[in-house]
Design a protein around this motif. Structure first.
Motif, PDB file in Angstrom:
ATOM      1  N   ALA A 871       0.683  -1.281  -0.160  1.00  0.00           N
ATOM      2  CA  ALA A 871      -0.055  -0.058  -0.079  1.00  0.00           C
ATOM      3  C   ALA A 871       0.801   1.248  -0.018  1.00  0.00           C
ATOM      4  CB  ALA A 871      -0.918  -0.045   1.079  1.00  0.00           C
ATOM      5  N   MET A 872       2.225   1.193   0.199  1.00  0.00           N
ATOM      6  CA  MET A 872       3.011   2.209   0.304  1.00  0.00           C
ATOM      7  C   MET A 872       4.227   2.398  -0.878  1.00  0.00           C
ATOM      8  SD  MET A 872       1.546   3.914   3.015  1.00  0.00           S
ATOM      9  CE  MET A 872       2.785   4.895   3.999  1.00  0.00           C
ATOM     10  N   HIS A 873       4.132   1.451  -1.700  1.00  0.00           N
ATOM     11  CA  HIS A 873       4.974   1.524  -2.684  1.00  0.00           C
ATOM     12  C   HIS A 873       4.659   2.207  -4.039  1.00  0.00           C
ATOM     13  CE1 HIS A 873       7.904  -0.372  -5.404  1.00  0.00           C
ATOM     14  NE2 HIS A 873       8.741  -0.603  -4.326  1.00  0.00           N
ATOM     15  N   THR A 874       5.262   3.128  -4.252  1.00  0.00           N
ATOM     16  CA  THR A 874       4.719   4.075  -5.309  1.00  0.00           C
ATOM     17  C   THR A 874       4.766   3.652  -6.472  1.00  0.00           C
ATOM     18  OG1 THR A 874       7.071   5.335  -5.301  1.00  0.00           O
ATOM     19  CG2 THR A 874       5.567   6.088  -3.845  1.00  0.00           C
ATOM     20  N   LYS A 875       5.661   2.850  -6.783  1.00  0.00           N
ATOM     21  CA  LYS A 875       5.884   2.143  -8.342  1.00  0.00           C
ATOM     22  C   LYS A 875       5.036   0.807  -8.524  1.00  0.00           C
ATOM     23  CE  LYS A 875       9.250   0.558 -11.733  1.00  0.00           C
ATOM     24  NZ  LYS A 875      10.856   0.641 -11.840  1.00  0.00           N
ATOM     25  N   LEU A 876       5.250  -0.161  -7.556  1.00  0.00           N
ATOM     26  CA  LEU A 876       4.806  -1.368  -7.768  1.00  0.00           C
ATOM     27  C   LEU A 876       3.390  -1.672  -6.962  1.00  0.00           C
ATOM     28  CD1 LEU A 876       7.773  -3.571  -8.438  1.00  0.00           C
ATOM     29  CD2 LEU A 876       6.446  -2.457 -10.236  1.00  0.00           C
ATOM     30  N   ARG A 878      -0.236  -1.239  -4.743  1.00  0.00           N
ATOM     31  CA  ARG A 878      -1.543  -1.257  -5.183  1.00  0.00           C
ATOM     32  C   ARG A 878      -1.823   0.342  -5.755  1.00  0.00           C
ATOM     33  NH1 ARG A 878      -1.719  -5.276  -1.131  1.00  0.00           N
ATOM     34  NH2 ARG A 878      -2.347  -3.490   0.572  1.00  0.00           N
ATOM     35  N   GLY A 879      -2.456   0.459  -6.795  1.00  0.00           N
ATOM     36  CA  GLY A 879      -2.741   1.704  -7.403  1.00  0.00           C
ATOM     37  C   GLY A 879      -1.840   2.522  -7.714  1.00  0.00           C
ATOM     38  N   GLY A 880      -0.631   2.475  -7.464  1.00  0.00           N
ATOM     39  CA  GLY A 880       0.666   3.032  -7.828  1.00  0.00           C
ATOM     40  C   GLY A 880       1.041   3.209  -9.293  1.00  0.00           C
ATOM     41  N   LEU A 881       2.084   3.632  -9.449  1.00  0.00           N
ATOM     42  CA  LEU A 881       2.462   4.196 -10.991  1.00  0.00           C
ATOM     43  C   LEU A 881       2.351   2.883 -11.896  1.00  0.00           C
ATOM     44  CD1 LEU A 881       5.804   6.140 -10.076  1.00  0.00           C
ATOM     45  CD2 LEU A 881       3.679   7.029 -10.786  1.00  0.00           C
ATOM     46  N   SER A 882       2.745   1.819 -11.427  1.00  0.00           N
ATOM     47  CA  SER A 882       2.589   0.735 -12.451  1.00  0.00           C
ATOM     48  C   SER A 882       1.098   0.284 -12.765  1.00  0.00           C
ATOM     49  CB  SER A 882       3.394  -0.592 -11.889  1.00  0.00           C
ATOM     50  OG  SER A 882       3.160  -1.676 -12.629  1.00  0.00           O
ATOM     51  N   ASP A 883       0.644   0.439 -11.725  1.00  0.00           N
ATOM     52  CA  ASP A 883      -1.040  -0.053 -12.061  1.00  0.00           C
ATOM     53  C   ASP A 883      -1.617   0.982 -13.042  1.00  0.00           C
ATOM     54  OD1 ASP A 883      -1.184  -2.109 -10.381  1.00  0.00           O
ATOM     55  OD2 ASP A 883      -2.633  -1.297  -8.993  1.00  0.00           O
ATOM     56  N   VAL A 884      -1.295   2.297 -12.838  1.00  0.00           N
ATOM     57  CA  VAL A 884      -2.052   3.205 -13.942  1.00  0.00           C
ATOM     58  C   VAL A 884      -1.482   3.022 -15.344  1.00  0.00           C
ATOM     59  CG1 VAL A 884      -2.233   5.769 -14.263  1.00  0.00           C
ATOM     60  CG2 VAL A 884      -2.281   4.898 -12.083  1.00  0.00           C
ATOM     61  N   GLU A 885      -0.055   2.975 -15.171  1.00  0.00           N
ATOM     62  CA  GLU A 885       0.522   2.918 -16.594  1.00  0.00           C
ATOM     63  C   GLU A 885       0.193   1.680 -17.341  1.00  0.00           C
ATOM     64  OE1 GLU A 885       4.336   5.174 -14.855  1.00  0.00           O
ATOM     65  OE2 GLU A 885       4.662   3.158 -15.167  1.00  0.00           O
ATOM     66  N   TRP A 886      -0.071   0.567 -16.573  1.00  0.00           N
ATOM     67  CA  TRP A 886      -0.306  -0.889 -17.446  1.00  0.00           C
ATOM     68  C   TRP A 886      -1.933  -0.528 -17.866  1.00  0.00           C
ATOM     69  CZ3 TRP A 886       1.723  -5.976 -17.740  1.00  0.00           C
ATOM     70  CH2 TRP A 886       3.349  -5.842 -17.342  1.00  0.00           C
ATOM     71  N   VAL A 887      -2.775   0.062 -17.196  1.00  0.00           N
ATOM     72  CA  VAL A 887      -4.213   0.357 -17.812  1.00  0.00           C
ATOM     73  C   VAL A 887      -3.811   1.217 -19.236  1.00  0.00           C
ATOM     74  CG1 VAL A 887      -6.274   1.720 -17.516  1.00  0.00           C
ATOM     75  CG2 VAL A 887      -5.217   0.547 -15.679  1.00  0.00           C
ATOM     76  N   ALA A 888      -3.258   2.236 -18.873  1.00  0.00           N
ATOM     77  CA  ALA A 888      -2.906   3.056 -20.127  1.00  0.00           C
ATOM     78  C   ALA A 888      -2.289   2.241 -21.334  1.00  0.00           C
ATOM     79  CB  ALA A 888      -2.128   4.227 -19.723  1.00  0.00           C
ATOM     80  N   GLN A 889      -1.458   1.634 -21.227  1.00  0.00           N
ATOM     81  CA  GLN A 889      -0.758   0.750 -22.095  1.00  0.00           C
ATOM     82  C   GLN A 889      -1.621  -0.254 -22.743  1.00  0.00           C
ATOM     83  OE1 GLN A 889       2.985  -0.393 -20.288  1.00  0.00           O
ATOM     84  NE2 GLN A 889       3.526   1.680 -19.798  1.00  0.00           N
ATOM     85  N   CYS A 933      -0.243  11.175 -10.626  1.00  0.00           N
ATOM     86  CA  CYS A 933       0.426  12.520 -10.256  1.00  0.00           C
ATOM     87  C   CYS A 933       1.119  12.309  -8.784  1.00  0.00           C
ATOM     88  CB  CYS A 933      -0.210  13.477 -10.479  1.00  0.00           C
ATOM     89  SG  CYS A 933      -0.783  13.923 -12.253  1.00  0.00           S
ATOM     90  N   LEU A 934       0.073  11.974  -7.610  1.00  0.00           N
ATOM     91  CA  LEU A 934       0.376  11.796  -6.432  1.00  0.00           C
ATOM     92  C   LEU A 934       1.460  10.723  -5.954  1.00  0.00           C
ATOM     93  CD1 LEU A 934       0.223  12.624  -3.804  1.00  0.00           C
ATOM     94  CD2 LEU A 934      -1.632  11.147  -3.233  1.00  0.00           C
ATOM     95  N   ALA A 935       1.349   9.627  -6.712  1.00  0.00           N
ATOM     96  CA  ALA A 935       2.717   8.620  -6.651  1.00  0.00           C
ATOM     97  C   ALA A 935       3.796   9.245  -7.172  1.00  0.00           C
ATOM     98  CB  ALA A 935       1.937   7.290  -7.247  1.00  0.00           C
ATOM     99  N   GLN A 988      -5.883   7.020   0.076  1.00  0.00           N
ATOM    100  CA  GLN A 988      -7.086   7.113  -0.406  1.00  0.00           C
ATOM    101  C   GLN A 988      -6.874   6.942  -1.773  1.00  0.00           C
ATOM    102  OE1 GLN A 988      -9.277  10.760   0.248  1.00  0.00           O
ATOM    103  NE2 GLN A 988     -10.675   9.591   1.069  1.00  0.00           N
ATOM    104  N   ALA A 989      -6.039   7.820  -2.363  1.00  0.00           N
ATOM    105  CA  ALA A 989      -6.059   7.916  -3.959  1.00  0.00           C
ATOM    106  C   ALA A 989      -5.494   6.497  -4.749  1.00  0.00           C
ATOM    107  CB  ALA A 989      -4.902   9.182  -4.216  1.00  0.00           C
ATOM    108  N   THR A 990      -4.653   5.849  -4.043  1.00  0.00           N
ATOM    109  CA  THR A 990      -3.984   4.564  -4.650  1.00  0.00           C
ATOM    110  C   THR A 990      -5.097   3.667  -4.427  1.00  0.00           C
ATOM    111  OG1 THR A 990      -2.867   3.972  -2.573  1.00  0.00           O
ATOM    112  CG2 THR A 990      -1.761   5.245  -4.269  1.00  0.00           C
TER     113      THR A 990
END
Length: 1004
Positions: A871-876, A878-889, A933-935, A988-990
């Motif tokens: 819950a606190m890992h910004t890249k990998l 839950r809800g971090g950078l990787s989650d968002v980027e994989w959705v976009a990709q 953006c927050l992550a 909350q955001a992630t």
């Protein structure tokens, strides 16, 4: 008396004054002294109109006129009251006989507190000598005891105002009498409450503890009366809960009586919000409950509030027991772990609560106002009162006298601060007296009504010729003096403890200086003292300027997340710049630079390290324009000039790396100071990285050509991958790249590849060689076959590989491929080769989608570091950078062939296009964008704060506090604090982004 003569005496409407004097029967020849008093009133017109109204209501107006003529003291008191307070004028009109309250010996002296209490209890028919006085059912006032109490209170205020406005009572006397009067009213209100519900009153005994100005015996004319209630069952009552319920009813009724609006108006609000747990806590607690709360749960600001706690009403023995139990805890507050955070948050809350439109007219909360004085005195008390009981007073002026007498504050400084306090409190009293309303705001001088009120205020303060101008000038002088003394009282003595300074100024022992530094938030006071000594010792001009700067800067360091690191960094930068004349002059003359420098050095190790490599870069803090990202063409031009200026490849690339370091610093400063958003940070870092690689590539090519004696027979392009290709680089990012070349026509392909490989090796050597500036690491692991594959391939080789061997993950990786340096034509041809792979016609097949989903799940399970909190890992996480980027990709792989707008390497741009074309719900898109953006901000801030990369929010609370400060969170929320709100916002955001990701990414 003519209208002109009255105008010269200060009347604004002289014609009306002539008529009113005649109506009142005031003849100039008989009543010259009275007319003179009217002309000297704060507002002559208001005073004369008030006198006319009073005479009209009096049963015997001649008696009043005769008394005014024969008793100069009465005349002065009555006229001053009429000219200063429309509310007390209204009281006199309602009760015309009360003018006699201003007459005689009793009107000239302060009452004894016990006499005040006895008088108020008698008014409601209660016995002052009873253990638990109860009001009588019938009193002289037919409207009842509560009404009688309000009338009696205003009579006492009338009498006090008469002495106050004529100078017969000083500020200390006025504040003490108002506090004693409030205490007497609360005792009488409690007596009424007991009489209204005797059965409940029989179950408990209750004490009222005065807090704030009431507790400190420095109350205003109109102020909330802060209280805390403590109760115990009476002897023989075994049901504690019933006793507490009874006490709560009595307390609520006691609060209601002074707060209730009636024919006599509201006296003041009774505020019990300072009780344990605030408004969420029970109104009344037993003594043991109070003690337990303060031992286990109370924050430092609550002990700061308790500094003024004093039993004022109710059961005296219980009140004394409360004081005895609580007082020792107050004076240990400065040793608590959270002392600094709580004190700093208290300061920020005070400033944050001032509406911007009122900040220039606020005499209580604004800079240079009453709160500055009170905060300075209370903080010094809390720091030094632990070991010196003489400082333990709840009264501001008394405490200031003790601080001066015991050597913690110089006599002149204490006198200056006391004078300023008296001035501001007198202004506050006069503002409130007019309508008996709570206010700390000066009238607006730009409005007609405001200018008239200021004129009345200035005249009441004793300014004659031009009361508005003279008063405003005096107030500004006082505010400036308070700010100066606030800085000097708390910060400058720290320098006196470690440096040779002029004699006659207050000094602290090293132990006392250490205590004060601890109170400012320094975790290593002894280390801070060493830094101060190094910066300020000696007789040089540099040391003298530092002694001027540091008292102010110490306050800014204390506001930074890590004051120790800030002061150490400042010392290193100052030593590195040595005797450079412009540096200290810049800090001295541009307060913004000094303040910003204290903040960034106390926040970011990354910035500190960059700044120490080139301290002269501190000059960019002077102007926001210098922090804005520079155009790429300007960076390219500067890099070209650096290459031409230096003879060797190493020196040339070192100069370009210095340019990169400067731009990294510029970007980090803009990020920390809120000048640049996340997207701009990524763009700026990408731009300078590309310019650096381009310049180094040209140098490497020239170096290889020189070594081989011929121009390389190939054209080389560097393709950015991952965050580099997406223009989303962070401070911690390596530059992910692949290298592609195209032999010139007729060239030997094998020799051309060898040459390209040599250029790449030289490029990486130049960018990574040990130097003063940070290296730029090129990571080529995303090339075909990964680390096992060739470092450089031809265009044909890439085409063949992708046609025959590429995997789905490589197509996904190519979504963020973009040429960044080298031959542009080769880059275009490479893009043409990979476009069919990353934007396949008809989108990816179901089997490929399944492969992508499995890869995502495996990555989460295997690549998340051991022990990391998902819950606190910004890249990998839950809800971090990787989650968002994989959705976009995944959306790009499915739809980019048909939607050209999705053919972008940027994550946020892909999400926005997907929303525009209905491929992603707008709310889902906003959720993903906010989380990304927050992550990204948090990940970048971790690097800025720690000076080394990490993808996880740190676990230690101190590190989290520094990170929260870097992200702009402040401890102005009593319940959660900066760290709590940062973690809550991130979770909350992630969490929301994860929910969207699971629904969109896995939805067939």
């Amino acid at each position: 008396m003519t209208a002109g003569a009255l105008a010269r005496r200060g009347f604004g409407d002289a014609a009306r004054a002539v008529r009113l004097l005649a109506d009142c029967g005031l003849a100039p020849e008989r009543h010259a002294a009275v007319v003179g008093e009217l002309g000297a009133a704060p507002d002559p017109d208001q005073a004369l109109l008030g006198l006319a109204r009073l005479l009209e209501c009096c049963a015997e107006p001649d008696e009043l006129l005769d008394a005014l003529c024969s008793d100069p003291d009465l005349s002065a008191r009555l006229v001053k009251v009429l000219g200063a307070s429309s509310a007390l004028t209204d009281h006199l009109v309602r009760h015309p006989g009360d003018w006699r309250e201003l007459r005689g010996a009793d009107a000239a002296r302060a009452p004894d507190p016990d006499a005040l209490r006895a008088g108020m209890l008698h008014i409601v028919g209660a016995d002052p000598n009873a253990d638990a006085p109860a009001a009588a059912e019938k009193v002289d006032d037919p409207a009842g005891p509560a009404h009688a109490l309000r009338v009696a209170y205003h009579r006492r205020v009338l009498r006090l105002a008469g002495r106050d406005l004529t100078g017969a009572a000083d500020l200390e006397t006025v504040g003490a009498e108002l506090a004693d009067l409030a205490a007497a009213v609360l005792d009488a209100a409690l007596a009424i409450a007991r009489a209204d519900d005797p059965e409940q009153a029989a179950l408990c005994r209750m004490a009222v503890i005065g807090m704030g100005k009431c507790g400190g015996r420095e109350l205003n004319y109109v102020s909330d009366v802060d209280v805390v209630f403590v109760a115990e069952p009476v002897d023989g009552v075994e049901d504690d809960q019933a006793a507490m319920r009874a006490a709560a009813r009595l307390a609520a009724e006691t609060m209601r009586i002074p707060s209730e609006t009636g024919p006599e108006g509201t006296l003041w609000q009774v505020d019990a919000a300072l009780r344990p747990e605030g408004k969420n806590g029970p109104l009344v607690r037993p003594l043991a409950g109070h003690v337990s709360y303060y031992r286990r749960w109370a924050k430092t600001w609550e002990f700061q509030a308790l500094l003024k706690a004093r039993p004022i009403a109710g059961d005296a023995a219980l009140g004394a027991a409360y004081a005895e139990a609580i007082e020792p805890m107050v004076w240990q507050a400065a040793g608590r772990d959270n002392f600094v955070d709580d004190v700093q948050s208290m300061r920020r809350r005070v400033v944050a609560h001032i509406p911007p439109a009122e900040s220039e007219r606020e005499i209580k909360l604004s800079r240079g106002g009453l709160r500055d004085i009170e905060f300075s005195v209370q903080l010094l008390q809390l720091v030094h009162g632990r070991s010196d009981p003489a400082l333990r007073s709840g009264n501001t002026l008394a405490a200031l006298d003790s601080l001066s007498a015991r050597g913690y504050v110089g006599r002149d400084d204490a006198g200056g601060l006391a004078d300023a306090y008296r001035f501001l409190r007198r202004v506050e009293h006069l503002l409130q007296l007019n309508r008996l309303r709570r206010t700390h705001l000066l009238p607006d001088p730009d409005s007609a009504d405001g200018a008239e009120q200021l004129r009345r205020l200035g005249r009441a303060m004793g300014y004659g010729a031009n009361p508005v101008t003279e008063f405003m000038s005096a107030w500004r002088r006082v505010a400036a003096e308070v700010r100066r003394l606030h800085e000097k009282l708390f910060y400058r003595p720290l320098l006196h403890a470690v440096a040779r300074l002029p004699e006659g100024e207050q000094r602290l022992t090293l132990e006392q200086a250490g205590e004060r530094l601890s109170a400012l938030g320094f975790a290593d006071p002894s280390g801070a003292l060493r830094h101060l000594e190094a910066l300020t010792s000696g007789v040089s001009r540099r040391a003298a300027i530092q002694r001027t700067l540091l008292p102010v800067m110490l306050g800014w360091f204390s506001d930074a997340p890590d004051p120790d690191a800030g002061l150490l960094g400042f010392r290193k930068v100052s030593e590195a710049l040595g005797g450079t004349p412009w540096y200290l002059r810049l800090l001295r003359d541009d307060v913004r630079v000094a303040e910003r420098m204290a903040w960034v050095l106390g926040t970011s190790r990354y910035v500190t390290e960059l700044l120490l490599r080139a301290p002269e870069a501190v000059a960019v803090l002077a102007d926001d324009a210098d922090l804005v990202q520079r155009p790429t063409h300007a960076l390219e031009a500067e890099a070209d000039a650096a290459l031409r200026r230096h003879g060797t490849a190493e020196n040339a690339v070192a100069a370009v790396r210095a340019l990169r370091r400067r731009e990294l610093l510029r970007t980090a400063l803009a990020d920390l100071l809120g000048v640049s958003p996340v997207a701009a940070v990524g763009d700026a870092l990408t731009a300078i990285t590309a310019v650096t690689i381009e310049a180094a590539l040209r140098t490497a090519r020239a170096r290889v050509a020189d070594q081989r004696g011929e121009e390389p027979q190939t054209r080389l392009c560097v393709v950015g991958m991952g965050r580099f290709g997406g223009r989303e680089l962070t401070y911690a990012s390596d530059a992910d790249v692949v290298f592609v070349h195209e032999p010139l026509p007729g060239a030997d392909p094998v020799a051309a590849t060898e040459t390209a490989d040599a250029i790449v090796r030289e490029l990486r050597r130049l960018l990574e060689m040990p130097a003063h500036d940070p290296p730029l690491l090129l990571d080529a692991d995303l090339r075909p076959e990964g680390r096992s594959g060739a470092m450089v391939r031809t265009l044909d080789s890439y085409a063949a590989y992708y046609r025959r061997w590429s995997s789905t993950w490589e197509s996904q990786a190519l979504l963020r491929a973009a040429p960044v340096a080298g031959d542009a034509e080769v880059g275009e041809r490479f893009t043409a080769i990979i476009d069919p792979m990353r934007y396949p016609e008809g989108g990816v097949e179901d089997a490929q989608v399944l492969e992508i989903r499995k890869l995502k799940a495996r990555m989460e399970a295997e690549r998340l570091p051991r022990g990391a909190d998902p819950a606190m890992h910004t890249k990998l996480g839950r809800g971090g950078l990787s989650d968002v980027e994989w959705v976009a990709q995944l959306l790009q792989l499915r739809h980019a062939h048909d939607v050209p707008g999705l053919r972008t390497t940027g994550t946020l741009e892909a999400l926005r296009v997907a929303v525009e074309h209905g491929l992603l719900d707008a709310e889902d898109g906003a959720t993903l964008e906010a989380a990304w953006c927050l992550a990204a901000r948090v990940r970048g801030a971790i690097m800025l704060v720690r000076g080394k990369p990490s993808d996880s929010i740190p676990k230690p609370l101190r590190d989290q506090a520094i990170l929260a400060g870097a992200l702009g969170y402040r401890d102005d929320d009593e319940e959660e604090g900066a760290v709590g709100r940062m973690v809550q916002d991130y979770r909350q955001a992630t969490r929301r982004a994860r929910a969207v990701m699971e629904r969109v990414f896995y939805d067939d």
